[in-house]
Scaffold this active site. Structure first.
Site, PDB file in Angstrom:
ATOM      1  N   ARG A  64      44.554  42.941  32.075  1.00  0.00           N
ATOM      2  CA  ARG A  64      43.755  43.973  31.411  1.00  0.00           C
ATOM      3  C   ARG A  64      44.541  45.287  31.407  1.00  0.00           C
ATOM      4  O   ARG A  64      44.932  45.774  32.480  1.00  0.00           O
ATOM      5  CB  ARG A  64      42.429  44.134  32.149  1.00  0.00           C
ATOM      6  N   THR A 114      43.376  50.943  28.013  1.00  0.00           N
ATOM      7  CA  THR A 114      42.467  50.524  26.934  1.00  0.00           C
ATOM      8  C   THR A 114      41.418  49.528  27.434  1.00  0.00           C
ATOM      9  O   THR A 114      40.416  49.294  26.768  1.00  0.00           O
ATOM     10  CB  THR A 114      43.255  49.822  25.812  1.00  0.00           C
ATOM     11  N   ASP A 171      36.211  35.642  44.339  1.00  0.00           N
ATOM     12  CA  ASP A 171      37.371  35.611  43.427  1.00  0.00           C
ATOM     13  C   ASP A 171      37.974  34.199  43.439  1.00  0.00           C
ATOM     14  O   ASP A 171      38.515  33.741  44.446  1.00  0.00           O
ATOM     15  CB  ASP A 171      38.410  36.643  43.877  1.00  0.00           C
ATOM     16  N   ASP A 186      41.806  34.000  44.280  1.00  0.00           N
ATOM     17  CA  ASP A 186      42.090  34.252  45.701  1.00  0.00           C
ATOM     18  C   ASP A 186      41.664  33.064  46.555  1.00  0.00           C
ATOM     19  O   ASP A 186      42.360  32.684  47.501  1.00  0.00           O
ATOM     20  CB  ASP A 186      41.372  35.515  46.172  1.00  0.00           C
TER      21      ASP A 186
HETATM   22  N1  URA Z   1      36.529  36.157  38.343  1.00  0.00           N
HETATM   23  C1  URA Z   1      36.316  35.634  39.570  1.00  0.00           C
HETATM   24  O1  URA Z   1      37.223  35.078  40.173  1.00  0.00           O
HETATM   25  N2  URA Z   1      35.079  35.749  40.097  1.00  0.00           N
HETATM   26  C2  URA Z   1      34.059  36.333  39.466  1.00  0.00           C
HETATM   27  O2  URA Z   1      32.944  36.369  40.006  1.00  0.00           O
HETATM   28  C3  URA Z   1      34.305  36.877  38.180  1.00  0.00           C
HETATM   29  C4  URA Z   1      35.550  36.773  37.637  1.00  0.00           C
END
Ligand code: URA
Length: 215
Positions: A110, A114, A206, A209
């Protein structure tokens, strides 16, 4: 149809194995090794559903007892497109069921100014316009990455695209429905909503992760 609900273009899985495995995927006490295995298993189970409409052709075979007519998949060309990096966690599960599929990769980040997704990596099968493409990303959150990835694929000639995510939320589904109404969305589970940081709630945290043990 198999979904908890099946609106046109949204299919939410309704299978006890998928529900069971997603519960452990969401549980924060599940470690990286088990998390990876579960993501792979759910991706494989979802591949079964995504390929449900593949065309068949009749062939004649000989069993040990007689000659008979039976059916095989009629040479449909498939492509699996993980969105980097979390999408990588679903590739092997998909390939277990669709071993002849080609795999392309799309990497997006991202732009901090922008806030628009920018492609930093893209390597696709050369005949992408002839293939049925399955875009994979474990999380359909805002829908921004999936929307951009699908746009990139269409700009390169892709015509037939499905999106497969393990967890999604209404906001992400709405983004894809609005921008790409031709794309079927397959979700393992439709969660409640997004939080203010763009994470799915209740969610799993995530995905990248947890797959790769980073953070
Ligand atoms: N990406 C992720 O890894 N977890 C989320 O909750 C949203 C986007």
């Amino acid at each position: 149809m198999r979904g908890d609900f099946y609106m046109e273009k949204l299919i939410v899985m309704d299978h006890p194995l998928i529900k069971h495995k997603i519960t452990y995927i969401k549980d924060k006490s599940t470690g990286a090794k088990e998390f990876r295995e579960l993501i792979k298993e759910v991706a494989m189970l979802m591949a079964y559903e995504v390929t449900r409409e593949l065309p068949l052709k009749k062939v004649e075979i000989e069993t040990p007892l007689t000659t008979t007519e039976s059916e095989v998949i009629s040479g449909k060309k498939l492509g699996i497109i993980p969105i980097l990096r979390a999408g990588l966690g679903m590739v092997d599960g998909m390939l277990n069921l669709i071993p002849t599929a080609k795999v392309g990769h799309i990497g997006l980040y991202r732009d901090p100014e922008t806030l628009e997704p920018v492609e930093y990596y893209c390597k696709l099968p050369t005949d992408v316009e002839e293939r049925e493409l399955i875009v994979i990303d474990p999380m359909l959150a805002t829908g921004g990455s999936a929307k951009a990835a699908i746009t990139f694929l269409k700009n390169r000639g892709a015509k037939n695209i499905k999106l497969v995510s393990i967890l999604g939320c209404p906001e992400g589904v709405a983004t894809i429905h609005k921008e790409h109404p031709d794309v079927d969305i397959y979700l393992g589970c439709l969660d409640e909503k997004l939080n203010d940081h763009g994470y799915i709630l209740p969610g799993l945290g995530d995905a990248g992760d947890r797959l790769f043990g980073t953070k």
